[in-house]
Design a protein around this motif. Structure first.
Motif, short mmCIF file in Angstrom:
data_model
loop_
_atom_site.label_atom_id
_atom_site.label_comp_id
_atom_site.label_asym_id
_atom_site.label_seq_id
_atom_site.Cartn_x
_atom_site.Cartn_y
_atom_site.Cartn_z
N TYR A 191 2.24 6.21 -1.64
CA TYR A 191 2.46 7.41 -0.84
C TYR A 191 3.91 7.87 -0.80
O TYR A 191 4.19 8.99 -0.41
N GLN A 221 -8.60 9.17 13.18
CA GLN A 221 -8.44 10.17 12.11
C GLN A 221 -8.48 11.58 12.67
O GLN A 221 -7.66 12.43 12.29
N GLU A 262 -5.44 14.24 12.37
CA GLU A 262 -5.63 15.54 11.70
C GLU A 262 -5.15 16.68 12.58
O GLU A 262 -4.54 17.63 12.09
N VAL A 296 -3.65 16.31 4.48
CA VAL A 296 -4.69 15.31 4.21
C VAL A 296 -4.05 14.02 3.72
O VAL A 296 -4.43 12.92 4.15
N ARG A 297 -3.06 14.13 2.82
CA ARG A 297 -2.42 12.92 2.30
C ARG A 297 -1.65 12.18 3.39
O ARG A 297 -1.65 10.95 3.43
N TRP A 309 0.82 -1.21 0.00
CA TRP A 309 0.00 0.00 0.00
C TRP A 309 0.85 1.26 0.00
O TRP A 309 0.52 2.27 -0.62
N LEU A 359 -3.39 6.41 8.40
CA LEU A 359 -4.50 5.48 8.62
C LEU A 359 -4.29 4.19 7.85
O LEU A 359 -4.65 3.11 8.33
N GLU A 360 -3.73 4.28 6.64
CA GLU A 360 -3.43 3.09 5.85
C GLU A 360 -2.42 2.21 6.58
O GLU A 360 -2.50 0.98 6.54
N SER A 416 3.38 11.77 -0.50
CA SER A 416 2.91 12.14 0.83
C SER A 416 3.94 11.94 1.93
O SER A 416 3.93 12.67 2.92
N VAL A 431 -2.32 12.18 6.63
CA VAL A 431 -3.28 11.54 7.52
C VAL A 431 -3.77 10.24 6.89
O VAL A 431 -3.85 9.20 7.56
N GLN A 432 -4.08 10.27 5.59
CA GLN A 432 -4.55 9.07 4.91
C GLN A 432 -3.48 7.98 4.93
O GLN A 432 -3.79 6.80 5.17
#
Length: 318
Positions: free
Chosen positions: A99, A136, A140, A156-157, A95, A163-164, A103, A159-160
């Protein structure tokens, strides 16, 4: 036969292959310059192979030629032919590949790939809830400090991506996560807004129900301990080679800052952080008592809008 790459992570597999080639070269009595000339590669390519860099292609003909020139035994030939073949089975991206260029800071991308391959992750945190346990909303808020450091899109990227990362705790063959958090981080959390704090405290209680997650709180009453000298850090321990039973990669200590990171792999360096980790656990509450502390913080959020958690006065439960 060697364990398939999907079970140990392609990044770790490449590093393991590189260490094999380096060992064979040294056993053959060759410097990198001498080996590069003998195997008909540039020195820079040879170095990338030994480092397990992601861009290196372990071509079958090339691998056989290297094994011939290094005088590899039958066992080493079988292992390396099988392992290098695993790297050519197609684009089975983890995954985090999506990123690493958009990111994640370059100095952190390497850590994420290694974390993805670890068997045990030991995480000591002084000020924050560890990233693998953040909600999340909490993540943030963390990305907003210091103000102006990240633009909105990058925040935002990131944070994503954070979480991934957490998906590794619930996948098949998930690593064991051992976390020690200073009680001060819980006090800070309780001041970040009732809704955010309530969600994060409850998430900590939920995630610690998993068999592969252990969380301990280091109470303020513990006084001086090793973690105060080291600061926050992570110890990564990697799977073992199914043939030799040796770790595929030596244990590593990782520590980061706002703009950079340290990857510590020398035995003396890792030993120092292991001593700190042991001392932190000696001063931490056991998992059951730690859950009780978190529950107390959570319940305090419901008491007339005020936080009434008690200071933890008991001696650490070992």
């Amino acid at each position: 036969m060697a364990e398939p790459a999907g079970a140990i992570g392609i990044a770790l597999l490449r590093r393991h292959i590189g260490r094999h080639f380096e060992r064979l070269r040294i056993q053959a009595g060759l410097t990198q310059d001498q080996a590069a000339e003998r195997v008909e590669l540039s020195k820079s390519t040879l170095i990338r192979m030994e480092n397990g860099n992601d861009g290196v292609k372990f071509r079958d003909v090339q691998v056989r030629h290297m094994l011939d020139q290094y005088g590899a035994c039958a066992t080493d030939r079988e292992v390396l032919m099988a392992l290098t073949a695993e790297t050519r089975l197609g684009p089975r991206k983890s995954w985090w590949h999506d990123y690493t260029e958009t990111s994640l800071p370059p100095w952190f991308a390497m850590y994420v790939s290694l974390e993805d391959s670890a068997a045990v992750i030991q995480y000591y945190e002084q000020e924050l809830i560890p990233g693998l346990l953040q909600t999340q909303s909490y993540a943030e808020r963390v990305m907003q400090v210091p103000p102006g450091f990240l633009d909105e899109g990058e925040a935002v990227r990131r944070v994503q991506a954070r979480l991934e990362r957490q998906s590794l705790l619930t996948r098949p063959m998930a690593p064991r996560l051992e976390v020690a958090i200073c009680e001060a981080a819980l006090y800070r959390l309780s001041r970040m807004g009732r809704a955010l704090a309530r969600e994060q405290f409850q998430h900590l209680l939920d995630v610690t129900q998993r068999a592969n997650v252990e969380l301990r709180i280091v109470p303020l009453s513990a006084g001086m301990h090793g973690g105060m000298a080291s600061g926050s850090f992570i110890l990564l321990h990697f799977p073992r080679d199914p043939i030799t039973d040796e770790p595929l990669e030596p244990p590593m200590a990782y520590s980061d800052s706002l703009t950079g990171a340290m990857y510590l792999t020398k035995p003396a360096e890792v030993h120092s952080y292991r001593l700190v980790w042991s001392d932190v656990l000696l001063n931490a509450l056991d998992p059951g008592a730690s859950r009780s502390v978190i529950t107390t913080f959570l319940e305090g959020l419901h008491s007339d809008g005020e936080h009434h958690s008690r200071m933890v006065q008991e001696q650490p439960q070992r």
